[in-house]
Design a protein around this motif. Structure first.
Motif, PDB file in Angstrom:
ATOM      1  N   ARG A 114       9.525  12.564   6.320  1.00  0.00           N
ATOM      2  CA  ARG A 114       8.235  12.837   5.683  1.00  0.00           C
ATOM      3  C   ARG A 114       7.770  14.278   5.901  1.00  0.00           C
TER       4      ARG A 114
ATOM      5  N   MET B 162       0.849  -1.188   0.000  1.00  0.00           N
ATOM      6  CA  MET B 162       0.000   0.000   0.000  1.00  0.00           C
ATOM      7  C   MET B 162       0.893   1.249   0.000  1.00  0.00           C
ATOM      8  N   ASP B 163       0.571   2.203  -0.837  1.00  0.00           N
ATOM      9  CA  ASP B 163       1.380   3.408  -0.959  1.00  0.00           C
ATOM     10  C   ASP B 163       1.103   4.338   0.226  1.00  0.00           C
TER      11      ASP B 163
ATOM     12  N   ASP C  13       2.125   7.415   0.811  1.00  0.00           N
ATOM     13  CA  ASP C  13       1.774   8.783   0.423  1.00  0.00           C
ATOM     14  C   ASP C  13       0.286   8.891   0.111  1.00  0.00           C
ATOM     15  N   TRP C  14      -0.242   7.898  -0.618  1.00  0.00           N
ATOM     16  CA  TRP C  14      -1.665   7.937  -0.979  1.00  0.00           C
ATOM     17  C   TRP C  14      -2.539   7.789   0.267  1.00  0.00           C
TER      18      TRP C  14
END
Length: 233
Positions: free
Chosen positions: A36, A1-2, A4-5
């Motif tokens: 981040r 799973m990304d 950032d998204w």
């Protein structure tokens, strides 16, 4: 799973940005990870920025990111590989401590979250200093907490993060003074603003230490309230 998204879809990215906008003076960020928060720093308001993480490989990524994204400020950014549970050295020209201490998504991965907050308190300037946290933890809702509890061991095994911790209880047990607490995403995203207790640094300098006392919270104070849920407040 990304990641950032996921952070964008849950509004966490803009929470990061809003939290970092409050930074000023001598700044310490702990549990920096891969950096981040790098793009969100208001560097014109910051005299120095110290970035701390116990992982050398992650800190190296954060350092490269700083050099790429904040090249004009790179000379005033300092990188330290250590645990935030260990004694942290204050800025060389501000022995009384940092003006702003930041941690985002860090309490979930430490085995001693109360001790960690008290460690941050010990290096925060007593007059006007602030500790800013963005964390994930327990929800307002039992049904969601049950899901978090069931999935927590597998999530921690994969990511090193226990996402079902009671952030409010940790803050209360730390004894730090609560300035503001807000919650988002069914209550699982915690925005916490704290400040150090009066006289803590003096007692530590005299060898008295800091007892893990519970600070008394008056009814209606931010830590004693069950904040009203909104999805994108």
């Amino acid at each position: 799973m990304d990641v950032d998204w996921v952070e964008w879809s849950q509004g966490i990215s803009r929470r990061r940005k809003a939290l970092l906008e409050k930074a000023h003076g001598h700044v310490l960020e702990v549990a920096v990870g891969t950096g981040r928060n790098t793009a969100y720093y208001p560097t014109k308001k910051c005299q120095t920025i110290t970035l701390l993480d116990q992982s050398g490989p992650m800190l190296a990524i954060a350092k490269r990111k700083w050099k790429d994204e904040q090249p004009e400020y790179f000379g005033r950014a300092f990188f330290k590989q250590q645990s935030a549970l260990d004694p942290i050295i204050p800025p060389f020209d501000s022995p009384e401590g940092y003006d702003t201490v930041i941690q985002t998504m860090g309490l979930c991965s430490t085995p001693e979250p109360v001790k960690l907050l008290q460690s941050l308190e010990s290096v925060t300037k007593e007059n006007g200093g602030q500790i800013l946290l963005l964390e994930h933890g327990k929800s307002h809702y039992d049904w969601l907490n049950n899901l978090l509890d069931k999935s927590a061991p597998a999530h921690a095994n994969e990511h090193g993060c226990w996402w079902n911790k009671d952030i409010g209880k940790i803050v209360e047990e730390s004894g730090l003074e609560v300035v503001n607490i807000k919650r988002y995403n069914f209550g699982t995203t915690w925005w916490v603003e704290l400040k150090p207790r009066e006289g803590v640094q003096r007692r530590r300098a005299n060898g008295g230490g800091v007892a893990q006392e519970k600070s008394a919270q008056a009814p209606g104070s931010p830590a004693s309230q069950k904040a009203r849920w909104t999805l994108w407040r």
